[in-house]
Design an enzyme around this catalytic site. Structure first.
Site, PDB file in Angstrom:
ATOM      1  N   TYR A  10     -14.769  -4.359   3.804  1.00  0.00           N
ATOM      2  CA  TYR A  10     -12.717  -4.692   2.901  1.00  0.00           C
ATOM      3  C   TYR A  10     -12.876  -6.134   3.547  1.00  0.00           C
ATOM      4  CZ  TYR A  10      -7.893  -5.160   2.530  1.00  0.00           C
ATOM      5  OH  TYR A  10      -6.630  -5.741   2.318  1.00  0.00           O
ATOM      6  N   LYS A  14      -4.744 -11.467  12.378  1.00  0.00           N
ATOM      7  CA  LYS A  14      -3.950 -10.281  13.025  1.00  0.00           C
ATOM      8  C   LYS A  14      -3.685 -10.442  14.497  1.00  0.00           C
ATOM      9  CE  LYS A  14      -6.317  -6.405  10.016  1.00  0.00           C
ATOM     10  NZ  LYS A  14      -5.296  -5.596   9.509  1.00  0.00           N
ATOM     11  N   ASP A  38     -16.097 -12.097   9.218  1.00  0.00           N
ATOM     12  CA  ASP A  38     -15.064 -11.478   8.941  1.00  0.00           C
ATOM     13  C   ASP A  38     -14.840 -10.691  10.547  1.00  0.00           C
ATOM     14  OD1 ASP A  38     -12.509 -10.680   8.731  1.00  0.00           O
ATOM     15  OD2 ASP A  38     -13.125  -9.865   7.028  1.00  0.00           O
ATOM     16  N   TYR A  79       0.890  -0.936   0.001  1.00  0.00           N
ATOM     17  CA  TYR A  79       0.309   0.355   0.096  1.00  0.00           C
ATOM     18  C   TYR A  79       0.633   1.877   0.035  1.00  0.00           C
ATOM     19  CZ  TYR A  79      -4.640  -2.771   0.109  1.00  0.00           C
ATOM     20  OH  TYR A  79      -5.526  -3.201   0.540  1.00  0.00           O
TER      21      TYR A  79
HETATM   22  C1  LIG Z   1     -12.245  -7.154   8.378  1.00  0.00           C
HETATM   23  C2  LIG Z   1     -10.533  -7.454   7.498  1.00  0.00           C
HETATM   24  N1  LIG Z   1     -10.582  -8.699   6.692  1.00  0.00           N
HETATM   25  C3  LIG Z   1      -9.402  -9.618   6.533  1.00  0.00           C
HETATM   26  C4  LIG Z   1      -8.333  -8.459   6.382  1.00  0.00           C
HETATM   27  C5  LIG Z   1      -7.362  -9.005   5.740  1.00  0.00           C
HETATM   28  O1  LIG Z   1      -5.765  -9.405   6.456  1.00  0.00           O
HETATM   29  P1  LIG Z   1      -4.313  -9.352   6.166  1.00  0.00           P
HETATM   30  O2  LIG Z   1      -3.816  -7.988   5.907  1.00  0.00           O
HETATM   31  O3  LIG Z   1      -3.993 -10.086   7.303  1.00  0.00           O
HETATM   32  O4  LIG Z   1      -4.832 -10.623   5.186  1.00  0.00           O
HETATM   33  C6  LIG Z   1      -8.505  -7.584   6.853  1.00  0.00           C
HETATM   34  C7  LIG Z   1      -6.783  -6.639   6.665  1.00  0.00           C
HETATM   35  O5  LIG Z   1      -6.996  -5.105   7.209  1.00  0.00           O
HETATM   36  C8  LIG Z   1      -9.362  -6.968   7.292  1.00  0.00           C
HETATM   37  O6  LIG Z   1      -9.618  -5.558   8.054  1.00  0.00           O
END
Ligand SMILES: Cc1ncc(COP(=O)(O)O)c(C=O)c1O
Length: 429
Positions: A147, A269, A240, A20
């Site tokens: 996202y 995370k 998610d 990014y």
């Molecule tokens: C809600 C959500 N799902 C999936 C992801 C993707 O995770 P990663 O960056 O570890 O692939 C993120 C990343 O910010 C996220 O905020």
């Protein structure tokens, strides 16, 4: 003779491609030499308050000793083993411990590498579930402004826009529900089910907090409504919780705000306390059972080289123990601190819509150029770094999402940096 110091900046400039990052416009990256607690330390010895938990992963604090020790011990015992045909205690324990804390009804854990792969796995399980049942259901329902990650399946279920535009023609179609912050998403889902029930394979949401789409906070009532509708129609719900998991929004999981259990839950995370990468997709036995058969074509043909890496699982176990022990009170205090600061920030002329959910605080800066490419984002990032605070706004949306060890004084540095920045703009924005 002393070895000449390695030229990190030079080697980085010549050889590294950052995430990014527009290398034609961004400031050169800052070399970080170590980190402890809520602070990063750069190569000049400057301390920087990590107000965004290094992209939302650092849960308790950097260099948390319990996790350091768990990783070191595990690395000396079993660092890695193929996870097909083999298992190990850290994975089996972490699966059990995650399920013991997750919403009831989740029975199985599929490990992967990160948030995007946790989402890929959930989407693939949901789609193959219907194949295994002999039904043609191929449509995933997703939210506007969502996202879910950067791999192709995760991009497909994410909002279409700046991040996904070059790949648009390769993404699979989804049915889109309106943004739940400003719309009656439950009625919209009800209407969609009325029209296309037999095509819908799953609904995916970021419960309570849509992160990268602008730290958009939505209601427990709407989340509950989505769960009730999907449950009534036998449609798997994917939560998610890659961002919201492990206490970020207050309770351990954001689904708890609405007292709901999804059919699939994506975690990553903070799962290892932010030390090493790990993803996990939690599933119900109702889903798992449709894959279980003497017929080998029903297998979930998915896996990653480092699936359930023992070191990552050991870090996960140590992090979970800390969540139980020390972080509950601190998470509550961070919320109070945010709410107190919100009162002052909300009345500032250049700030709109200050919002708090658990340990997350967000606000929008009044800007001529809204959206992710707002020039206010990099300007505030630079301004705050000069004051020893790491903020990485999403365009004109600023947020604080700190490690749980952050003190009120640390947090005050971040609030002040934002307020001073807005003051410094005067009427030039
Ligand atoms: C809600 C959500 N799902 C999936 C992801 C993707 O995770 P990663 O960056 O570890 O692939 C993120 C990343 O910010 C996220 O905020």
């Amino acid at each position: 003779m002393k070895e000449p110091a390695f030229d990190v900046r030079g080697a980085d400039r010549r050889h590294v491609w950052h995430p990014y990052t527009q290398h034609g416009a961004a400031d050169p990256p800052i070399p970080i030499v170590r980190a402890e607690g809520a602070y990063l330390v750069d190569d000049h010895g400057r301390e920087i308050f990590d107000a965004i938990s290094s992209w939302w992963v650092t849960l308790h604090g950097h260099a948390q000793p319990e996790i350091v020790n768990a990783i070191a011990k595990q690395a000396q015992t079993l660092e890695q083993v193929i996870f097909a045909g083999f298992t190990h205690e850290p994975a089996a324990r972490l699966a059990s411990d995650l399920l013991a804390r997750a919403p009831v009804g989740l029975d199985r854990v599929f490990f992967s590498d990160d948030g995007s792969t946790a989402v890929e796995v959930a989407v693939k399980i949901a789609l193959q579930y219907w194949v295994n049942r002999g039904e043609k259901r191929r449509t995933i329902v997703a939210l506007e402004n969502a996202y879910h990650g950067d791999t192709f399946g995760a991009m497909s279920v994410s909002a279409r826009g700046l991040f996904t535009e070059p790949f648009e023609h390769l993404l699979f179609d989804v049915a889109r529900l309106p943004d739940p912050v400003t719309n009656d998403v439950v009625s919209a889902l009800e209407a969609l089910i009325g029209q296309r029930e037999r095509a819908i394979a799953a609904v995916i949401v970021e419960p309570m907090l849509m992160g990268a789409g602008g730290m958009r906070m939505w209601s427990a009532g709407a989340l509950r409504g989505i769960r009730e509708l999907t449950a009534a129609h036998g449609i798997p719900l994917i939560a998610d919780e890659v961002l919201t998991g492990f206490g970020r929004t207050g309770p351990l999981f954001a689904c708890e705000h609405a007292a709901i259990s999804p059919d699939l839950m994506c975690l990553s995370k903070g799962i290892t306390g932010g030390f090493v990468p790990l993803g996990a997709t939690l599933a119900t036995n109702a889903l798992f059972d449709t894959f279980t058969s003497k017929d080998r074509t029903r297998t979930l043909f998915h896996g990653h080289s480092y699936t359930a890496n023992p070191i990552a699982c050991a870090a996960g176990l140590a992090s979970l123990a800390l969540l139980d022990e020390v972080s509950v009170e601190r998470r509550r205090e961070i919320g109070w601190s945010h709410r107190a600061a919100a009162i002052g920030l909300q009345v500032m002329k250049g700030i709109l819509n200050v919002r708090v959910l658990g340990t997350v605080m967000a606000m929008d800066l009044v800007s001529r150029d809204d959206g992710y490419l707002s020039t206010l984002g990099p300007a505030l990032n630079r301004f705050a770094l000069q004051r020893g605070v790491l903020l990485r706004p999403l365009g004109n949306t600023v947020y604080i999402l700190p490690p749980y060890c952050s003190t009120d004084d640390d947090l005050a540095r971040a609030y002040d940096a934002i307020a001073d920045f807005v003051d410094s703009l005067g009427d030039t924005r």
